[in-house]
Enzyme design. Structure first.
Site, PDB file in Angstrom:
ATOM      1  CG  ASP A 233      -2.053  -0.988   1.124  1.00  0.00           C
ATOM      2  OD1 ASP A 233      -1.912  -1.946   0.334  1.00  0.00           O
ATOM      3  OD2 ASP A 233      -3.048  -0.841   1.840  1.00  0.00           O
TER       4      ASP A 233
ATOM      5  NE  ARG B 102      -2.024   4.732  13.690  1.00  0.00           N
ATOM      6  CZ  ARG B 102      -1.417   3.750  13.054  1.00  0.00           C
ATOM      7  NH1 ARG B 102      -0.082   3.737  12.919  1.00  0.00           N
ATOM      8  NH2 ARG B 102      -2.112   2.758  12.542  1.00  0.00           N
TER       9      ARG B 102
ATOM     10  CG  ASP C 239      -5.084   4.607  12.669  1.00  0.00           C
ATOM     11  OD1 ASP C 239      -5.075   4.953  13.866  1.00  0.00           O
ATOM     12  OD2 ASP C 239      -5.046   3.423  12.295  1.00  0.00           O
TER      13      ASP C 239
ATOM     14  CB  SER D  93      -6.787  -4.708   8.074  1.00  0.00           C
ATOM     15  OG  SER D  93      -7.340  -3.887   9.073  1.00  0.00           O
TER      16      SER D  93
END
Lengths: 408, 408, 408, 408
Positions: free
Chosen positions: C21, C101, C130, C185
């Site tokens: 990705d 994050r 996110d 995921s």
């Protein structure tokens, strides 16, 4: 009065005003506990001379006499930190009495340590909040301190008995008449004067016009409005009309100007920590003005969520102070948060004062304003803000509401 | 203007004031979406006639015209429930604009359902809170509604373009001049008038004296104070000076008397939901008086912890309304709590009004007063309260503080 | 793909994993924006090698390649401060993804500043939390940063299109098969692994046993319990079974031992900030153990009201982190309060681990225990506590309830 | 023992277990107050027969003997409402003792009214929370009730004195040995068993394995996991594995199945209302399972902000119950809010139980699920959610952060 119970103490530090009540307490402690009494008299801006307390104490045989001017410490370390939080108890009371007690409690235990006294004593009654504030403060600072609260112990529970005791022990009662005449009781310091009891115990009764002492009746205040400017640094007022002032001088100045314009009266029914409702009338001219100005300087320098966090915590913080928990770990930790929010609360507020009214008419901060005219303008903002973003903002905030509607 | 994008709609309900802006929107919707427009004009006490909107809408070809007097519903189901919570946003704003939007949103979607319209439309800009309030309300009530916010879509983003469009489409612009002259924008309803934008965008600028419309300047207010009495039932005002009034009539009366005495102005900088600070001037005479009186009747009828619970939740409740979440499940559940606290908020409050000041001078409740003079009295209470209990109360509350001191 | 819109950028810093990705994103940024891409790959304990990202980036023509081991910083400055607050989102989620994050966001903007890049980019989708966390963090730290979120922009919105793009641009897709096979995921760092999407989108579906990677199935965990001791200093774990460990090594050790005993799985439905509900499975072995132990050491070293204040604020603090407000002023000010409470949170906790269970079986603190056996004992306390005090305590706490009963 | 003080009472209702302590109290009340004693013995699931109390009371001359099965009322009107709030005191204690006291207090005052008794009495000591809970409850419900707490009054403050008193007054002490042997004290009802005191007073001491009575040791629990399904209606559990059960039967069933799998033990140090820390071990098998399941059904049926509002209020609500304020107006008003949130908390939760573990593996609600797979899916959502909206959402949420950065 049973002078029995092997309740001997070596030495007691008494919060002593020099008035009738605490003079009787002084004598009673000597008699009842057979102890030496150390007196502590503080000037925290109550507006009465403190020096006369010396002679009175001496006359009653006191050797260690503490008389101190605590005005600056009071405002700097107690009043200002509290105003950083915009504290109001039950939405209306500016905590004028509450905030003075922790300082007195601290000095009482410090003097007890200096003089080797085992106990402290105060003249607060058993129905009020002040006993709680004195004692929680003292216990938090010195867990093994002994506390004597004569009003909860003795049988001098009427004016007459008190006067008889005074007469019998040759205690001057010059204050008697004035006290007897005032149809309410008072507490005063640099932040406020309070009135309660007596006629005020009827919550439908309007106090006499001459009760109020620190503020001019709005009806009699000047017919011309006055503009003032207050400069803040880290959330505290540091300049008045461009002139630097120490904390106590600042509060004195604010009292003077606000009081002159009839600002800062409150007549409320509040909920005491000990469980009952109580009616109190308060004059807090400078504090009332300070709160208004502080909120205004925060309005342009404080981030929204920081402001809301403070608003959410404020009632809890104010209740802690009201209930006597100034020296508790939770108040101290909350203060860390509050003080951290004030780092950039710098700038000037302009207010118009007139017959009991304060209108904020200007606020600015050269260094820390978050007010961004280029974004909020109704006019062309030259791309500072993309109105199309609002659609996504609304759509995502609405998503849960739309889904939730399925349940209806 | 791209009349493209296959964005056809059958019918749109427009919140229509009859003024220039919403007239242009009306036309633009017809042009841009090729749709029928249904207009909805509500009288919520803004102080302007709503009937003239009919002719204007007809002239623009509208067939379904809704013109409604919502004054009573507005006050009874929106304003009064909100005041039960003593709601103030950021400590100062009485939510005058915020509280009107949910009612408009509700009627818009109801009319959409009645008329089979797919969409609703409003004239709020992309920078303000009102778009959010309209749209969150509408989405919560009717999740599949389409919403058209022309100010976020079109390119008529200047006064000039708007006027050109109006001229081109033969829309009367009589309001033009007045609008152009007012150096700020206004919103009005029975609860308040707000002013923002224009000159007010400088937070150091003091508004002109003639901006204010609903309150007399305190300097020009009567020299004689006036006493008023407000009677509450379940937290809502029901009588004024002993005379029963419907909700809207009550608010109108409170506006009149408070406005006459110069009560209810506010000049603040607030934090918008969309992220920027904004300066607003507000006139809320009746609401300001109502809040003061409501707090006062609560002060003798509401239990302490109930009052504190309300105070703790208030900022959150007020923020929900400010942000447009009136129709959210969380506001609705909070209202259940708030309304439950008001069951016994019954009684009378007496206030003295004078040149911008309101002083509560009396409060009473025959049925529900918790003020118990026999307990709080400084005089002999005949055993209603045992002062000795205070010692145990303090000792146990102090216990954790004393233990905690070990860590110091 | 319209390479139009004059949207040229000089340089973009991309959060780059080396996977398919972000490799496609890398290429797409070069193509779409005609810009130089700087890659940033961090080892925060996700359990995969980061070095391979270098070759991949080089192959795609990247000159500035940042590969960093942030494990210690991650645990010391993010994970541990958060655990001081006992943070759990919605009562169950330990914020494993959320807390990583802000660190990535911080490094992205720092690298942008170092390299003179105008923009940053990430591979988070437009439906998740996110994107919000990356972007709010970046905007808070560097307001003028440009952010490119390809998933919200491009039309490569299916696996197939992505693979086609990769093939067309000669991007290695070795990870393809594994990804395709995993029916969900994942996100991983030293604090946790999360699983969502795919089969898990049915909240009634029980995940396969082999999904879980960091914890042993409780059914397969050792049949013998294990006792461990964790030593805290100022609220952070500093020793494990008496051995000093750095923050990252401590968390690794806690993961190892808790994971081995099947501790730390959660299967929940949570509410995303962007408005929808989402099902997530989480493995947080070390964090789960740490939370339990931290609460236990607090239980003997933290004053009651300090503990309650923390409990009251916790949901708000956790929600701030979940929503991406780590770098907000309100989180920073709250942290000041939280850290202040931890000054004396020192001592040792003993736990018994067994097949998914953790039982606290001992806690002690030589320096800071507030547990005073001499007071709480059921046996004779030799006067440490006067039971008679309880009567006054109860009486005064009951007073308002008794008065309030009159209304019933 | 001074039978003096003119403290005559006509009749006292005693919470009577039939055990040694309350038998001594019974006799002591008769002797000390010269009053008739009415006994009240309730079956609230403590697991001991209540009928034997009748003969014991009769033997001591009691005429009015109340023996009641309150299991259903206890669970339906106390336990379930509390679990709707997900109440946990200090993050860990499920309030098993606390929630039973208000029911006992209510019946005591009701029986006092029925029998014309002036006072009630209980066997709780002066150091614990239970005295507070009994007495606050009683005072709230009947302000003029007199309460006698012998443990705070008498001088039977050691086991030996108690036994001597019993012997002297011919009170059977069959329970003596068992009591003496148990190195801790217990409290039990249908929700839980608690253990405290004795050896447990050392917080570093691990309790003996045979202390625990209502839960199997996880090490000895079945090696096979068991799946169970719990159906909720308006937030309360109504079916177990598809079978309808009354409240008490439901809790009994949950206790049985959770207890068998070793679920529901807690070993904590908590903060008592009276100011000291105290170590308690608790078995709450059914409650622990119920809490987990209730949170799970809420996770798919409760709107996010409703859930967060509940989470924010929960610690306060739990503390109210812990401290004995069940019958306070603030608890009652909060319950209104909580109950309102539960209207649509309907559905089924599936859990896997194994050796002390509960894993939620499924949750569904035919009528009220807010989990919308079509929106949260990682796959193509066919336009249910526009990812581009996220940009605006983030941008506006970031706006204040970006502006605020200017201050740094």
């Amino acid at each position: 009065m049973s002078a029995s119970k092997s309740r001997k103490l070596n030495k007691v530090v008494l919060a002593y005003s020099g008035g009738l009540d605490t003079s009787v307490i002084l004598k009673w402690l000597q008699e009842e506990y057979g102890c030496e009494v150390v007196t502590f008299t503080a000037d925290i801006g109550q507006g009465e001379e403190v020096e006369p307390a010396r002679a009175k104490a001496q006359k009653l045989g006191v050797k260690d006499i503490y008389i101190e001017d605590l005005n600056e410490e009071f405002v700097k370390d107690y009043v200002f930190p509290m105003f950083r939080a915009n504290a109001e108890y039950e939405g209306e009371y500016l905590l004028g009495t509450s905030i003075a007690r922790p300082l007195i409690a601290k000095r009482l235990v410090e003097i007890a340590e200096e003089t080797g006294a085992q106990a402290i004593s105060h003249g607060a009654t058993g129905k009020g909040n002040d006993q709680v504030r004195f004692e929680l403060g003292a216990y938090a600072l010195k867990p093994d301190i002994k506390i004597i609260a004569p009003w909860r112990e003795w049988d001098l529970n009427s004016r007459e008995k008190l006067l008889n005791y005074a007469e019998k022990h040759d205690i001057a009662v010059e204050g008697k008449k004035k006290k007897n005449e005032a149809p309410y009781s008072m507490d005063a310091n640099l932040l406020h004067i309070s009135y309660e009891g007596g006629e005020l115990e009827d919550p439908w009764y309007e106090p006499e016009a001459d009760m109020w002492r620190r503020t001019v009746d709005p009806e009699l205040a000047p017919d011309q409005p006055e503009y003032v400017e207050i400069t803040f640094k880290k959330g505290d007022p540091v300049e008045f009309n461009g002139k630097k002032l120490s904390p106590a001088k600042m509060l004195r100045k604010l009292n003077e100007v606000a009081g002159m314009h009839g600002i800062g009266r409150a007549d409320i029914v509040e909920n005491r920590y000990v469980g009952m409702k109580s009616r109190g009338c308060y004059e807090t001219p400078g504090g009332t003005l300070l709160l208004k100005a502080h909120r205004a300087i925060e309005s342009i320098t404080l981030d929204r969520e920081l402001a809301h966090l403070k608003d959410d915590l404020m009632p809890r913080y104010a209740t802690l102070i009201y209930n006597g928990y100034w020296w508790s770990p939770e108040r101290l930790s909350m203060q860390k948060l509050i003080d951290d929010t004030q780092t950039r609360v710098n700038g000037v507020v302009r207010l118009k004062l007139f017959k009991g009214n304060m209108m904020v008419v200007g606020r600015k901060s050269e260094t820390d304003s978050l007010f961004d005219q280029s974004i909020s303008t109704f006019e062309d903002d030259k791309g500072a803000y993309d109105q199309k973003d609002a659609e996504g903002f609304i759509k995502l905030n609405a998503l849960r509401l739309r889904i939730q509607n399925k349940q209806k």
